[in-house]
Structure formats: structure tokens, C-alpha cells
Design a protein around this motif. Structure first.
Motif, PDB file in Angstrom:
ATOM      1  N   ALA A  31     111.192  36.506  -4.472  1.00 37.98           N
ATOM      2  CA  ALA A  31     111.102  37.593  -5.174  1.00 37.98           C
ATOM      3  C   ALA A  31     112.041  38.618  -4.217  1.00 37.98           C
ATOM      4  CB  ALA A  31     109.578  38.150  -4.837  1.00 37.98           C
ATOM      5  N   THR A  63     103.364  44.212 -11.094  1.00 37.49           N
ATOM      6  CA  THR A  63     102.621  43.292 -10.888  1.00 37.49           C
ATOM      7  C   THR A  63     101.431  43.362 -11.975  1.00 37.49           C
ATOM      8  OG1 THR A  63     102.997  43.268  -8.412  1.00 37.49           O
ATOM      9  CG2 THR A  63     101.054  42.342  -9.255  1.00 37.49           C
ATOM     10  N   VAL A  69     106.875  35.589 -11.041  1.00 35.36           N
ATOM     11  CA  VAL A  69     106.680  34.992  -9.955  1.00 35.36           C
ATOM     12  C   VAL A  69     104.928  35.088  -9.696  1.00 35.36           C
ATOM     13  CG1 VAL A  69     106.703  34.920  -7.358  1.00 35.36           C
ATOM     14  CG2 VAL A  69     108.432  35.927  -8.634  1.00 35.36           C
ATOM     15  N   LEU A 109     103.646  40.687  -2.199  1.00 32.29           N
ATOM     16  CA  LEU A 109     104.282  40.502  -3.461  1.00 32.29           C
ATOM     17  C   LEU A 109     104.414  41.501  -4.289  1.00 32.29           C
ATOM     18  CD1 LEU A 109     105.934  38.468  -5.142  1.00 32.29           C
ATOM     19  CD2 LEU A 109     103.767  37.621  -6.134  1.00 32.29           C
ATOM     20  N   GLU A 110     103.288  42.197  -4.516  1.00 32.36           N
ATOM     21  CA  GLU A 110     103.581  43.659  -5.174  1.00 32.36           C
ATOM     22  C   GLU A 110     104.432  44.405  -4.994  1.00 32.36           C
ATOM     23  OE1 GLU A 110      99.706  45.562  -5.552  1.00 32.36           O
ATOM     24  OE2 GLU A 110      99.287  45.357  -3.454  1.00 32.36           O
ATOM     25  N   ARG A 162     115.084  42.267 -11.658  1.00 27.96           N
ATOM     26  CA  ARG A 162     113.722  42.759 -11.708  1.00 27.96           C
ATOM     27  C   ARG A 162     112.664  41.764 -11.964  1.00 27.96           C
ATOM     28  NH1 ARG A 162     116.742  46.044 -10.182  1.00 27.96           N
ATOM     29  NH2 ARG A 162     116.308  44.713  -8.311  1.00 27.96           N
ATOM     30  N   THR A 163     111.893  41.616 -11.284  1.00 34.23           N
ATOM     31  CA  THR A 163     110.680  40.448 -11.231  1.00 34.23           C
ATOM     32  C   THR A 163     109.332  41.146 -11.443  1.00 34.23           C
ATOM     33  OG1 THR A 163     110.143  40.913  -8.841  1.00 34.23           O
ATOM     34  CG2 THR A 163     111.908  39.125  -9.462  1.00 34.23           C
ATOM     35  N   ILE A 164     108.802  40.252 -12.357  1.00 33.50           N
ATOM     36  CA  ILE A 164     106.996  40.345 -12.835  1.00 33.50           C
ATOM     37  C   ILE A 164     106.625  39.568 -11.989  1.00 33.50           C
ATOM     38  CG2 ILE A 164     105.556  40.413 -14.391  1.00 33.50           C
ATOM     39  CD1 ILE A 164     107.905  40.806 -16.487  1.00 33.50           C
ATOM     40  N   ALA A 165     105.350  40.019 -11.145  1.00 36.90           N
ATOM     41  CA  ALA A 165     104.638  39.027 -10.228  1.00 36.90           C
ATOM     42  C   ALA A 165     103.185  39.076 -10.995  1.00 36.90           C
ATOM     43  CB  ALA A 165     104.357  39.560  -8.986  1.00 36.90           C
ATOM     44  N   SER A 186     108.073  43.042  -5.731  1.00 39.10           N
ATOM     45  CA  SER A 186     108.029  42.979  -7.225  1.00 39.10           C
ATOM     46  C   SER A 186     108.195  44.347  -7.803  1.00 39.10           C
ATOM     47  CB  SER A 186     107.257  42.207  -7.960  1.00 39.10           C
ATOM     48  OG  SER A 186     107.162  40.973  -7.176  1.00 39.10           O
ATOM     49  N   THR A 187     108.818  44.417  -9.311  1.00 42.75           N
ATOM     50  CA  THR A 187     108.836  45.601  -9.845  1.00 42.75           C
ATOM     51  C   THR A 187     107.616  46.072 -10.586  1.00 42.75           C
ATOM     52  OG1 THR A 187     111.381  45.547 -10.208  1.00 42.75           O
ATOM     53  CG2 THR A 187     110.215  46.815 -11.721  1.00 42.75           C
ATOM     54  N   GLU A 191     115.250  40.299  -6.195  1.00 40.02           N
ATOM     55  CA  GLU A 191     115.304  41.797  -6.228  1.00 40.02           C
ATOM     56  C   GLU A 191     116.439  42.339  -5.583  1.00 40.02           C
ATOM     57  OE1 GLU A 191     113.431  44.044  -7.757  1.00 40.02           O
ATOM     58  OE2 GLU A 191     111.640  43.118  -8.640  1.00 40.02           O
TER      59      GLU A 191
END
Length: 352
Positions: free
Chosen positions: A114, A143, A100, A136-137, A124-127, A140-141, A118
Motif C-alpha cells: 500500500a 477502506t 489490498v 492499512l486504513e 490510489r488503493t482500496i483496502a 489506503s485511500t 500510494e
């Protein structure tokens, strides 16, 4: 043409990009965030790059790079597409790795995506972002931060290129492509000497031309960059811009061509011959042409009213960030010529 204050932040931020890129690479190398991704997420998975506005165009460039460098499937989607039609993006049969993208970390649709991934889908997301201590951080899992790239201006310039380069560096790290990683890190030093001269050339070109329409053309990894160029002239100057795949422009859209139409070509190396044929055709129809190429041949030189040759000794996909700089300057100086302040574009805010 330029006032003492109008567009000052935007111009400074555009010119700062080579230094900003170098600072971002230095920070990424020091904090080991790219290596963390490799430790926590093991392939295979379909990578999905998600953003809104300029961040979606980052996603287009990042997805193209990811596929080319890693060999893994990747695509880009607007955050709204995933929110409104999630089943067209997510599949229970194939795992995906979402990334993201949000400069501020406060973009409403990015946050909702996100949270959907999640909390509801257990994915699991990366930002990637240019600020800390934002929502956002928290969601997210992991950043990835590009903190030197944050801007005072509303319109994204160095944040766009820096987040793109960060995701390209992640692709190189995942694939252990040391030559590509090295090419990315050479880009700041190779680009820096061109910046002031390019700014002056674009300012002079804008000052001596007036256009009714702006068209951006690019193929493959350059299509996202072409979209971003279109958006810059639209945001900063309230001008009418369009974007097409280069060869698709021949199938109907070329009907708008005339001297009052500025058609910008982002010529690739891989598709150079076919794209140059379109350039010659469009010039023959009477368009004013702006051409950005790493190296231009005699045919492109004849067909270009304004030519930018980057002459960057790095892999083709590592040049993407440098291709947008001309479009950033074009938006800036067109906005100033029309009496707008590109630092504060009409109807826009830093985060939606």
C-alpha cells in the motif's frame, strides 16, 4: 474426539458464517461503502487484487468474479510479488486499480504494498479489512470494512468468506448486476440449515479415516477456494497438502494417488463433465475422494467416498464462499484428531 476447549473458537467461527455474512451485507448496505467506490473510481482500469496467505486466495476468487461479472480485466497477485517484481505487475501503459486485502490491517507485506502504490507510484488503493483503527486504513485511500467477520482464532475462516463476499458484492455494484447481488444476499439463508449437519458428517469421516496426503482440485473461480482448503488442513492439522487445477492433476501429480491420499474435488457447473472425468480416473487409481458440488450426477455419486451437495439456487460464482466450508471443517477435525489445538496452530500468528 473434541476436547472441551480445543478448537472451540474455530468451530464457533466456522458455524457462525451464514449469520456473519448477513450482518456484513446489512452493514455494507447501510454505510454505502460499495457505492463510494463507484463514485470515486471510474473504469476502465485493470483491477489487481493483492493479499498474503488466505487473503491471496480471497484475491484469486475476487479477481475471477470481477472479470466474470464486470467484464473488466482483473488478476490476483501475492503482495510479495508486487514488492519484489513490481514491473511485472504494474504497467505505465495501462492504469490499474489495486485492492489490498488484510483481515487485521497489520500484515507487513500488505502495508508495504500500500505504501509503495500510494507514496511511490501515486496510485490510489482500496483496502478491505475486518478491523478498524489500523495501519492499512491510514495508508489506503478508501477502506471497505467487514467488521462482523473478525475472529479470535489465528486461522482465517469467516473473515476469508466475508471479505470474498464483500468484494463479489463490489463487483456486482460496479456492474449493476442486480441478479448477482441478490444471489449473494440469499446465500446466508440458504447455507445456514446445512452447517451443523455438515460439521457432524465431516467429524465422523475424519474419525474413521487416516490420510498421509491431502490434495485439493479446482478450476476457474474455484481454484482459489481449492488453495484455501489446502491451507486450512495444513494450518490446523500440520498435514501435507497440495493444490492443483483439476485437469492439471492428470499430468504427473496423480502419481501420488493411493488409498492414503484424500483428493478433494470442487466440481464446477461450467466444467462439470471434464472435471468429473478426472474424478472417475482418480477414483479408479485408488484414491479416497471427497466431492463438493452444487448438484452431483450418478457418475459423481459413484466415484465419491464423501459427497457434499450444496443445492444452492444462486449463480455459480455466488457459491464460492459455500464451497470452502467443508475444507474448514476438515482442517478443524483433522487437527483435533492429531492432538493439535486449531485455535492456536503451531508456528503461526494472526498477522505476519
Amino acid at each position: 474426539m473434541e476436547s472441551s476447549t480445543g478448537g472451540a473458537h474455530t468451530r464457533s467461527e466456522i458455524l457462525s458464517q451464514p449469520r456473519c455474512w448477513a450482518d456484513c451485507f446489512k452493514a455494507l448496505d447501510a454505510n454505502g461503502q460499495l457505492q463510494q467506490v463507484g463514485k470515486r473510481w471510474a473504469p476502465p482500469a485493470d483491477w489487481v487484487f493483492i493479499g498474503c496467505g488466505s487473503s491471496y486466495y480471497v484475491a484469486l476468487g475476487a479477481a475471477a468474479t470481477w472479470t466474470a461479472v464486470t467484464g473488466q480485466p482483473a488478476r490476483a497477485v501475492p503482495a510479495s510479488e508486487l514488492l519484489l517484481f513490481p514491473d511485472l505487475v504494474l504497467s505505465e501503459r495501462r492504469p490499474c486499480q489495486p485492492v489490498v486485502i488484510s483481515r487485521s490491517g497489520h500484515t507487513s507485506e500488505a502495508l508495504r504494498v500500500a505504501e509503495l502504490l500510494e507514496a511511490q507510484r501515486n496510485i490510489r488503493t482500496i483496502a478491505i479489512s475486518c478491523t478498524t483503527h489500523q495501519k492499512l486504513e491510514e495508508i489506503s485511500t478508501l477502506t471497505i470494512y467487514q467488521l462482523p467477520a473478525d475472529e479470535q482464532s489465528t486461522v482465517m475462516t469467516r473473515s476469508f468468506t466475508s471479505m470474498l463476499l464483500g468484494l463479489q458484492a463490489l463487483a456486482a455494484e460496479q456492474a449493476k448486476q442486480k441478479d448477482f447481488a441478490a444471489g449473494l444476499r440469499r446465500l446466508p439463508a440458504l447455507t445456514a440449515p446445512q452447517m451443523e449437519e455438515l460439521a457432524g458428517r465431516v467429524e465422523q469421516f475424519v474419525g474413521t479415516h487416516t490420510f498421509a496426503d491431502y490434495v485439493y482440485l479446482g478450476q476457474g473461480p474455484f481454484f482459489g477456494i481449492a488453495n484455501e482448503g489446502m491451507l486450512k488442513v495444513t494450518e490446523m492439522s500440520c498435514s501435507y497438502g497440495q493444490c492443483f487445477h483439476t485437469l492439471e492433476f492428470r499430468h504427473g501429480p496423480k502419481s501420488i494417488v493411493g488409498p492414503e491420499t484424500l483428493v478433494t474435488f470442487l466440481l464446477s457447473e461450467s466444467g462439470y463433465e471434464a472435471e468429473c472425468e478426472v474424478l472417475e480416473e482418480v477414483k479408479g487409481l485408488g484414491a479416497t475422494t471427497l466431492v463438493i458440488a452444487n448438484q452431483a450426477d450418478a457418475a459423481a455419486r459413484r466415484a465419491a467416498d464423501f459427497l457434499v451437495e450444496l443445492q444452492l439456487d444462486v449463480p455459480e460464482y455466488a457459491r464460492l464462499a459455500a464451497y470452502i466450508i467443508t475444507g474448514q471443517f476438515l482442517g478443524l477435525y483433522t487437527g483435533l484428531k492429531k492432538g493439535f489445538d486449531p485455535d492456536r496452530p503451531r508456528n503461526l500468528s494472526r498477522a505476519v
